[in-house]
Design an enzyme around this catalytic site. Structure first.
Site: not given
Length: 421
Positions: A12, A15-16, A172, A301, A316
Protein backbone atom coordinates in the site's frame (compact mmCIF):
# COMPACT_ATOMS: atom_id res chain seq x y z
CA UNK A 1 29.98 -15.07 3.54
CA UNK A 2 27.93 -12.07 2.46
CA UNK A 3 25.55 -10.76 5.09
CA UNK A 4 21.87 -11.18 4.19
CA UNK A 5 20.04 -7.87 4.00
CA UNK A 6 16.54 -8.07 5.53
CA UNK A 7 13.70 -7.68 3.05
CA UNK A 8 10.83 -5.47 4.21
CA UNK A 9 7.71 -5.62 2.06
CA UNK A 10 5.12 -2.86 2.41
CA UNK A 11 1.65 -3.28 0.92
CA UNK A 12 0.00 0.00 0.00
CA UNK A 13 1.30 3.41 -1.08
CA UNK A 14 -1.12 5.32 1.13
CA UNK A 15 -0.28 7.45 4.15
CA UNK A 16 0.85 4.47 6.22
CA UNK A 17 2.97 2.89 3.51
CA UNK A 18 4.74 6.12 2.57
CA UNK A 19 5.35 6.97 6.24
CA UNK A 20 6.84 3.50 6.78
CA UNK A 21 9.30 3.96 3.91
CA UNK A 22 10.36 7.37 5.22
CA UNK A 23 10.82 5.93 8.71
CA UNK A 24 13.08 3.21 7.28
CA UNK A 25 15.44 5.84 5.83
CA UNK A 26 19.03 5.04 6.72
CA UNK A 27 18.26 1.43 7.64
CA UNK A 28 20.21 -1.28 5.86
CA UNK A 29 17.22 -3.12 4.42
CA UNK A 30 15.76 -3.91 1.03
CA UNK A 31 12.31 -2.38 0.64
CA UNK A 32 9.63 -3.48 -1.80
CA UNK A 33 6.49 -1.39 -2.02
CA UNK A 34 3.53 -3.28 -3.49
CA UNK A 35 0.61 -1.27 -4.86
CA UNK A 36 -1.82 -1.67 -7.74
CA UNK A 37 -1.09 1.93 -8.83
CA UNK A 38 2.16 3.84 -9.34
CA UNK A 39 1.16 6.86 -7.25
CA UNK A 40 0.46 8.03 -3.74
CA UNK A 41 -3.09 9.38 -3.52
CA UNK A 42 -4.05 12.17 -1.14
CA UNK A 43 -7.48 10.77 -0.36
CA UNK A 44 -8.77 13.62 1.86
CA UNK A 45 -9.04 15.80 -1.26
CA UNK A 46 -10.90 13.32 -3.45
CA UNK A 47 -14.12 15.24 -2.84
CA UNK A 48 -12.53 18.28 -4.52
CA UNK A 49 -11.78 16.16 -7.58
CA UNK A 50 -15.37 14.95 -7.67
CA UNK A 51 -16.70 18.53 -7.56
CA UNK A 52 -14.35 20.03 -10.17
CA UNK A 53 -12.04 22.01 -7.87
CA UNK A 54 -8.87 19.99 -8.44
CA UNK A 55 -7.44 17.63 -11.06
CA UNK A 56 -6.01 14.13 -10.72
CA UNK A 57 -2.36 15.24 -10.75
CA UNK A 58 -3.06 17.76 -7.98
CA UNK A 59 -3.80 15.04 -5.44
CA UNK A 60 -1.49 12.23 -6.59
CA UNK A 61 2.27 11.88 -6.80
CA UNK A 62 4.37 9.19 -8.60
CA UNK A 63 5.87 6.77 -6.10
CA UNK A 64 9.08 6.26 -8.04
CA UNK A 65 9.70 10.01 -8.18
CA UNK A 66 9.11 10.19 -4.43
CA UNK A 67 11.98 7.78 -3.66
CA UNK A 68 14.20 8.04 -6.73
CA UNK A 69 17.29 8.78 -4.63
CA UNK A 70 16.83 5.65 -2.53
CA UNK A 71 18.39 2.74 -4.42
CA UNK A 72 17.19 0.13 -1.93
CA UNK A 73 13.50 0.84 -2.66
CA UNK A 74 11.55 -0.68 -5.52
CA UNK A 75 7.90 -0.47 -6.56
CA UNK A 76 6.23 -3.74 -7.48
CA UNK A 77 3.08 -2.61 -9.27
CA UNK A 78 0.60 -5.39 -8.68
CA UNK A 79 -2.55 -6.36 -6.80
CA UNK A 80 -1.74 -8.13 -3.53
CA UNK A 81 -4.06 -11.14 -3.34
CA UNK A 82 -2.99 -13.18 -0.32
CA UNK A 83 -0.56 -13.62 2.56
CA UNK A 84 1.12 -16.90 3.49
CA UNK A 85 2.34 -16.00 6.96
CA UNK A 86 3.75 -19.47 7.65
CA UNK A 87 6.12 -19.37 4.68
CA UNK A 88 6.48 -15.54 4.69
CA UNK A 89 5.22 -15.06 1.15
CA UNK A 90 3.03 -12.32 -0.29
CA UNK A 91 0.93 -13.45 -3.26
CA UNK A 92 0.14 -10.98 -6.05
CA UNK A 93 -1.43 -11.21 -9.49
CA UNK A 94 2.10 -10.91 -10.90
CA UNK A 95 3.83 -13.54 -8.79
CA UNK A 96 5.06 -14.23 -5.28
CA UNK A 97 7.26 -12.02 -3.10
CA UNK A 98 9.20 -13.49 -0.18
CA UNK A 99 9.64 -11.23 2.82
CA UNK A 100 11.39 -11.12 6.16
CA UNK A 101 9.02 -8.49 7.51
CA UNK A 102 5.67 -7.39 6.15
CA UNK A 103 3.76 -4.17 6.79
CA UNK A 104 0.12 -4.43 5.73
CA UNK A 105 -1.22 -0.96 4.94
CA UNK A 106 -3.43 -1.79 1.98
CA UNK A 107 -6.07 0.79 2.82
CA UNK A 108 -9.82 0.40 2.76
CA UNK A 109 -12.74 0.02 0.44
CA UNK A 110 -16.30 1.30 0.74
CA UNK A 111 -18.46 -0.54 3.26
CA UNK A 112 -21.98 -1.10 1.92
CA UNK A 113 -23.04 -3.08 5.02
CA UNK A 114 -24.35 -5.96 2.94
CA UNK A 115 -26.72 -3.82 0.85
CA UNK A 116 -26.09 -5.28 -2.60
CA UNK A 117 -28.38 -2.83 -4.36
CA UNK A 118 -26.53 0.11 -2.80
CA UNK A 119 -23.22 -1.33 -3.94
CA UNK A 120 -24.59 -1.73 -7.46
CA UNK A 121 -26.30 1.62 -7.94
CA UNK A 122 -24.52 4.12 -5.68
CA UNK A 123 -21.17 5.83 -6.18
CA UNK A 124 -18.24 5.08 -3.89
CA UNK A 125 -15.41 7.58 -3.48
CA UNK A 126 -12.22 5.78 -2.56
CA UNK A 127 -10.20 5.87 -5.79
CA UNK A 128 -9.43 8.35 -8.54
CA UNK A 129 -11.49 6.26 -10.96
CA UNK A 130 -14.55 6.27 -8.71
CA UNK A 131 -14.21 9.98 -8.05
CA UNK A 132 -13.87 10.89 -11.72
CA UNK A 133 -16.99 8.81 -12.30
CA UNK A 134 -18.85 11.02 -9.83
CA UNK A 135 -17.56 14.21 -11.46
CA UNK A 136 -18.49 13.07 -14.96
CA UNK A 137 -21.88 11.83 -13.82
CA UNK A 138 -22.82 15.00 -11.91
CA UNK A 139 -21.84 17.22 -14.83
CA UNK A 140 -23.77 14.93 -17.19
CA UNK A 141 -26.88 15.34 -15.05
CA UNK A 142 -26.95 19.09 -15.69
CA UNK A 143 -26.48 18.57 -19.42
CA UNK A 144 -29.24 15.99 -19.56
CA UNK A 145 -31.64 17.99 -17.42
CA UNK A 146 -31.03 20.99 -19.65
CA UNK A 147 -32.39 18.98 -22.59
CA UNK A 148 -35.34 17.54 -20.67
CA UNK A 149 -38.04 20.09 -21.56
CA UNK A 150 -41.20 18.04 -21.06
CA UNK A 151 -41.05 16.54 -17.56
CA UNK A 152 -40.31 18.44 -14.36
CA UNK A 153 -40.30 15.14 -12.43
CA UNK A 154 -37.50 13.76 -14.61
CA UNK A 155 -35.51 16.98 -14.28
CA UNK A 156 -35.87 16.94 -10.49
CA UNK A 157 -34.73 13.31 -10.40
CA UNK A 158 -31.64 14.21 -12.43
CA UNK A 159 -30.93 17.26 -10.26
CA UNK A 160 -31.31 15.52 -6.88
CA UNK A 161 -27.92 14.66 -5.40
CA UNK A 162 -27.81 12.45 -2.31
CA UNK A 163 -24.79 11.98 -0.03
CA UNK A 164 -25.13 9.15 2.48
CA UNK A 165 -22.93 9.40 5.58
CA UNK A 166 -22.50 12.27 8.00
CA UNK A 167 -18.78 11.88 8.57
CA UNK A 168 -16.14 14.24 7.11
CA UNK A 169 -16.39 12.78 3.60
CA UNK A 170 -20.17 13.13 3.38
CA UNK A 171 -20.19 16.63 4.87
CA UNK A 172 -17.37 17.84 2.64
CA UNK A 173 -18.94 16.33 -0.47
CA UNK A 174 -22.37 17.82 0.25
CA UNK A 175 -20.93 21.27 0.89
CA UNK A 176 -18.78 21.15 -2.24
CA UNK A 177 -21.73 19.99 -4.37
CA UNK A 178 -23.75 22.96 -3.15
CA UNK A 179 -21.01 25.31 -4.27
CA UNK A 180 -20.72 23.55 -7.62
CA UNK A 181 -24.46 24.08 -8.12
CA UNK A 182 -23.96 27.81 -7.50
CA UNK A 183 -21.36 27.87 -10.29
CA UNK A 184 -23.59 25.89 -12.64
CA UNK A 185 -26.32 28.53 -12.31
CA UNK A 186 -24.18 30.86 -14.39
CA UNK A 187 -23.84 28.31 -17.20
CA UNK A 188 -27.43 27.04 -17.46
CA UNK A 189 -29.80 30.03 -17.84
CA UNK A 190 -32.58 27.74 -19.08
CA UNK A 191 -32.60 25.53 -15.98
CA UNK A 192 -34.80 26.25 -12.99
CA UNK A 193 -32.40 25.79 -10.08
CA UNK A 194 -35.28 25.58 -7.64
CA UNK A 195 -35.53 22.03 -8.96
CA UNK A 196 -32.03 21.20 -7.67
CA UNK A 197 -31.85 19.34 -4.36
CA UNK A 198 -28.84 18.23 -2.29
CA UNK A 199 -29.50 15.86 0.60
CA UNK A 200 -27.13 14.59 3.29
CA UNK A 201 -28.45 11.43 4.96
CA UNK A 202 -27.09 10.12 8.26
CA UNK A 203 -28.37 7.10 10.19
CA UNK A 204 -27.43 8.50 13.61
CA UNK A 205 -28.50 11.69 15.34
CA UNK A 206 -25.39 13.73 14.50
CA UNK A 207 -22.93 14.69 11.78
CA UNK A 208 -19.16 14.76 12.41
CA UNK A 209 -19.41 12.61 15.57
CA UNK A 210 -15.76 13.28 16.46
CA UNK A 211 -16.49 17.01 16.86
CA UNK A 212 -17.85 18.78 19.97
CA UNK A 213 -21.54 19.64 19.90
CA UNK A 214 -21.08 23.34 19.17
CA UNK A 215 -19.09 22.59 16.01
CA UNK A 216 -21.59 19.96 14.89
CA UNK A 217 -24.36 22.54 15.26
CA UNK A 218 -22.26 25.07 13.37
CA UNK A 219 -21.78 22.55 10.56
CA UNK A 220 -25.52 21.97 10.29
CA UNK A 221 -26.12 25.72 10.18
CA UNK A 222 -23.60 26.21 7.35
CA UNK A 223 -24.93 23.28 5.34
CA UNK A 224 -28.49 24.58 5.66
CA UNK A 225 -27.36 28.02 4.50
CA UNK A 226 -25.75 26.40 1.46
CA UNK A 227 -29.06 24.73 0.61
CA UNK A 228 -28.20 21.21 1.80
CA UNK A 229 -31.05 19.28 3.42
CA UNK A 230 -29.60 17.27 6.31
CA UNK A 231 -31.65 14.20 7.26
CA UNK A 232 -30.55 12.74 10.62
CA UNK A 233 -31.78 9.48 12.18
CA UNK A 234 -32.46 8.32 8.64
CA UNK A 235 -31.42 4.82 7.56
CA UNK A 236 -31.18 3.50 4.01
CA UNK A 237 -33.02 0.32 3.03
CA UNK A 238 -32.54 0.00 -0.72
CA UNK A 239 -31.21 1.71 -3.82
CA UNK A 240 -31.97 1.50 -7.51
CA UNK A 241 -31.07 3.37 -10.66
CA UNK A 242 -34.15 5.53 -10.05
CA UNK A 243 -33.52 6.54 -6.44
CA UNK A 244 -33.09 5.69 -2.79
CA UNK A 245 -35.52 3.92 -0.43
CA UNK A 246 -35.34 4.71 3.28
CA UNK A 247 -36.10 2.36 6.17
CA UNK A 248 -39.40 4.14 6.83
CA UNK A 249 -40.51 3.37 3.25
CA UNK A 250 -39.87 6.84 1.82
CA UNK A 251 -38.61 6.83 -1.76
CA UNK A 252 -36.39 9.69 -2.97
CA UNK A 253 -36.17 9.88 -6.78
CA UNK A 254 -32.55 10.49 -7.77
CA UNK A 255 -29.97 9.49 -10.32
CA UNK A 256 -27.06 10.29 -7.99
CA UNK A 257 -26.44 8.52 -4.68
CA UNK A 258 -22.93 9.02 -3.29
CA UNK A 259 -22.11 6.50 -0.56
CA UNK A 260 -19.81 7.79 2.19
CA UNK A 261 -21.31 5.86 5.08
CA UNK A 262 -18.45 3.58 6.04
CA UNK A 263 -15.20 1.83 5.19
CA UNK A 264 -14.03 -1.76 5.21
CA UNK A 265 -10.45 -3.03 5.30
CA UNK A 266 -8.95 -4.36 2.09
CA UNK A 267 -9.84 -8.02 1.60
CA UNK A 268 -6.13 -8.89 1.68
CA UNK A 269 -6.25 -8.61 5.48
CA UNK A 270 -8.61 -11.56 5.80
CA UNK A 271 -6.10 -13.87 4.09
CA UNK A 272 -3.63 -13.64 6.97
CA UNK A 273 -5.71 -16.09 8.98
CA UNK A 274 -5.91 -14.05 12.18
CA UNK A 275 -9.06 -12.75 13.88
CA UNK A 276 -10.71 -9.75 12.20
CA UNK A 277 -13.47 -7.40 13.30
CA UNK A 278 -16.75 -6.68 11.50
CA UNK A 279 -15.04 -4.08 9.31
CA UNK A 280 -12.45 -6.61 8.15
CA UNK A 281 -9.58 -5.16 10.22
CA UNK A 282 -7.18 -7.63 11.82
CA UNK A 283 -7.02 -7.41 15.62
CA UNK A 284 -3.40 -6.55 16.35
CA UNK A 285 -1.25 -6.67 19.48
CA UNK A 286 -0.02 -3.55 21.29
CA UNK A 287 3.12 -3.70 19.14
CA UNK A 288 0.98 -3.70 15.96
CA UNK A 289 2.05 -7.28 15.24
CA UNK A 290 -0.51 -9.78 14.03
CA UNK A 291 -1.02 -12.51 16.68
CA UNK A 292 0.78 -15.69 15.65
CA UNK A 293 2.77 -13.88 12.96
CA UNK A 294 5.48 -11.74 14.62
CA UNK A 295 6.94 -10.71 11.24
CA UNK A 296 3.64 -9.17 10.08
CA UNK A 297 2.57 -5.70 11.16
CA UNK A 298 -0.81 -4.20 10.30
CA UNK A 299 -1.44 -0.45 10.44
CA UNK A 300 -4.01 2.20 9.56
CA UNK A 301 -7.25 1.05 7.96
CA UNK A 302 -6.12 -2.58 8.20
CA UNK A 303 -5.58 -2.71 11.97
CA UNK A 304 -8.10 -3.02 14.79
CA UNK A 305 -6.19 -1.35 17.62
CA UNK A 306 -8.03 -0.80 20.85
CA UNK A 307 -7.07 2.36 22.71
CA UNK A 308 -9.69 3.23 25.26
CA UNK A 309 -13.16 1.81 24.75
CA UNK A 310 -13.21 1.87 20.95
CA UNK A 311 -10.75 0.93 18.21
CA UNK A 312 -8.85 3.80 16.63
CA UNK A 313 -10.49 5.55 13.70
CA UNK A 314 -9.47 4.90 10.11
CA UNK A 315 -7.82 8.29 9.54
CA UNK A 316 -4.45 9.29 8.12
CA UNK A 317 -2.77 10.34 11.42
CA UNK A 318 -3.43 6.89 12.89
CA UNK A 319 -1.79 5.24 9.87
CA UNK A 320 1.21 7.59 9.93
CA UNK A 321 1.88 7.19 13.64
CA UNK A 322 1.32 3.44 13.41
CA UNK A 323 3.85 3.19 10.58
CA UNK A 324 6.53 4.78 12.74
CA UNK A 325 5.91 2.33 15.58
CA UNK A 326 5.88 -0.67 13.22
CA UNK A 327 9.17 0.40 11.65
CA UNK A 328 10.77 1.00 15.06
CA UNK A 329 9.81 -2.54 16.06
CA UNK A 330 11.17 -3.99 12.83
CA UNK A 331 14.46 -2.24 13.49
CA UNK A 332 14.53 -3.74 16.99
CA UNK A 333 13.81 -7.23 15.65
CA UNK A 334 16.58 -6.88 13.07
CA UNK A 335 18.95 -5.86 15.85
CA UNK A 336 17.98 -8.98 17.80
CA UNK A 337 16.09 -7.14 20.54
CA UNK A 338 13.11 -8.77 22.22
CA UNK A 339 11.56 -5.75 23.93
CA UNK A 340 9.33 -4.00 21.40
CA UNK A 341 7.59 -0.64 21.51
CA UNK A 342 3.88 -0.48 22.21
CA UNK A 343 1.83 1.82 20.00
CA UNK A 344 0.21 4.81 21.68
CA UNK A 345 -1.77 7.09 19.41
CA UNK A 346 -1.56 10.81 20.11
CA UNK A 347 -4.78 12.45 19.00
CA UNK A 348 -4.04 15.97 17.78
CA UNK A 349 -7.68 16.76 17.03
CA UNK A 350 -10.05 16.72 14.08
CA UNK A 351 -11.00 19.00 11.23
CA UNK A 352 -13.37 19.11 8.29
CA UNK A 353 -14.16 21.64 5.62
CA UNK A 354 -17.75 22.55 4.78
CA UNK A 355 -16.92 24.56 1.69
CA UNK A 356 -15.17 27.72 0.58
CA UNK A 357 -14.14 29.81 3.63
CA UNK A 358 -15.93 27.41 5.99
CA UNK A 359 -14.40 24.65 8.12
CA UNK A 360 -14.44 23.31 11.66
CA UNK A 361 -11.35 22.53 13.74
CA UNK A 362 -11.14 20.88 17.15
CA UNK A 363 -7.65 20.73 18.69
CA UNK A 364 -7.62 20.49 22.43
CA UNK A 365 -8.71 23.89 23.71
CA UNK A 366 -8.99 25.28 20.17
CA UNK A 367 -12.52 24.80 18.92
CA UNK A 368 -13.44 27.06 16.07
CA UNK A 369 -15.45 27.23 12.88
CA UNK A 370 -15.45 29.58 9.91
CA UNK A 371 -12.76 31.37 7.93
CA UNK A 372 -9.95 30.96 10.48
CA UNK A 373 -10.62 27.23 10.72
CA UNK A 374 -10.64 27.06 6.91
CA UNK A 375 -7.20 28.73 6.77
CA UNK A 376 -5.85 26.20 9.28
CA UNK A 377 -7.37 23.36 7.26
CA UNK A 378 -5.81 24.65 4.00
CA UNK A 379 -2.38 25.20 5.52
CA UNK A 380 -2.14 21.75 7.08
CA UNK A 381 -3.39 19.99 3.97
CA UNK A 382 -0.83 21.81 1.83
CA UNK A 383 1.89 20.72 4.27
CA UNK A 384 0.86 17.09 3.89
CA UNK A 385 0.79 17.05 0.09
CA UNK A 386 3.73 15.34 -1.60
CA UNK A 387 5.75 17.49 -3.98
CA UNK A 388 6.32 21.18 -4.69
CA UNK A 389 4.19 21.04 -7.85
CA UNK A 390 1.17 19.87 -5.87
CA UNK A 391 1.69 22.57 -3.22
CA UNK A 392 1.88 25.34 -5.81
CA UNK A 393 -0.96 24.20 -8.08
CA UNK A 394 -3.36 23.28 -5.29
CA UNK A 395 -2.59 26.47 -3.39
CA UNK A 396 -3.12 28.53 -6.56
CA UNK A 397 -6.42 26.82 -7.39
CA UNK A 398 -7.67 27.27 -3.84
CA UNK A 399 -6.79 30.95 -3.94
CA UNK A 400 -8.49 31.37 -7.31
CA UNK A 401 -11.53 29.54 -6.02
CA UNK A 402 -11.52 31.77 -2.93
CA UNK A 403 -11.40 34.95 -5.03
CA UNK A 404 -13.78 33.98 -7.83
CA UNK A 405 -15.68 30.87 -6.74
CA UNK A 406 -15.14 29.27 -10.17
CA UNK A 407 -14.53 25.57 -10.78
CA UNK A 408 -12.04 25.16 -13.62
CA UNK A 409 -12.26 21.37 -13.58
CA UNK A 410 -15.81 21.12 -14.98
CA UNK A 411 -14.65 18.79 -17.74
CA UNK A 412 -16.59 15.68 -18.80
CA UNK A 413 -13.94 13.14 -19.76
CA UNK A 414 -15.84 9.91 -20.39
CA UNK A 415 -17.73 10.97 -23.51
CA UNK A 416 -18.27 8.32 -26.18
CA UNK A 417 -18.60 10.41 -29.29
CA UNK A 418 -20.71 7.87 -31.14
CA UNK A 419 -23.34 7.95 -28.39
CA UNK A 420 -25.68 10.63 -27.07
CA UNK A 421 -24.99 12.07 -23.64
Amino acid sequence: MEEKIPHVVIVGAGFGGVAAIKALAGTNVKITLVDRTNYHLFQPLLYQLSTSVLSTDDISFPVRAMFRKRKNIDLFMAQATGIDGKNKILHTNHGEIAYDYLIVSAGATTNYFGLESVEKYSYGMKTIQETLHIRNHVLHMFERANKQLDSEAVRRQMLTFICVGGGPTGVEEAGALAELVAVQKLDYPNLNFDEVSIKLIEATDKVLPMMPEELRNYTLKVLKKKGVEVMLNTAVADCSEDGLTLKDGTFIPSKTVIWAAGVRAHKLVSTIGAECDRAGRVIVEKTLQVPGYPEIFAIGDNAHFLQGERPLATVAPVAIQGAKTAVENIKRLIAGKTKLKEFVYKDHGSMATIGRCQAVVSWGCLRTGGFFAWCIWMFLHLLRLEGTYEDITVGTKWMWNFLSGTRLGRIITNIKFDEAL
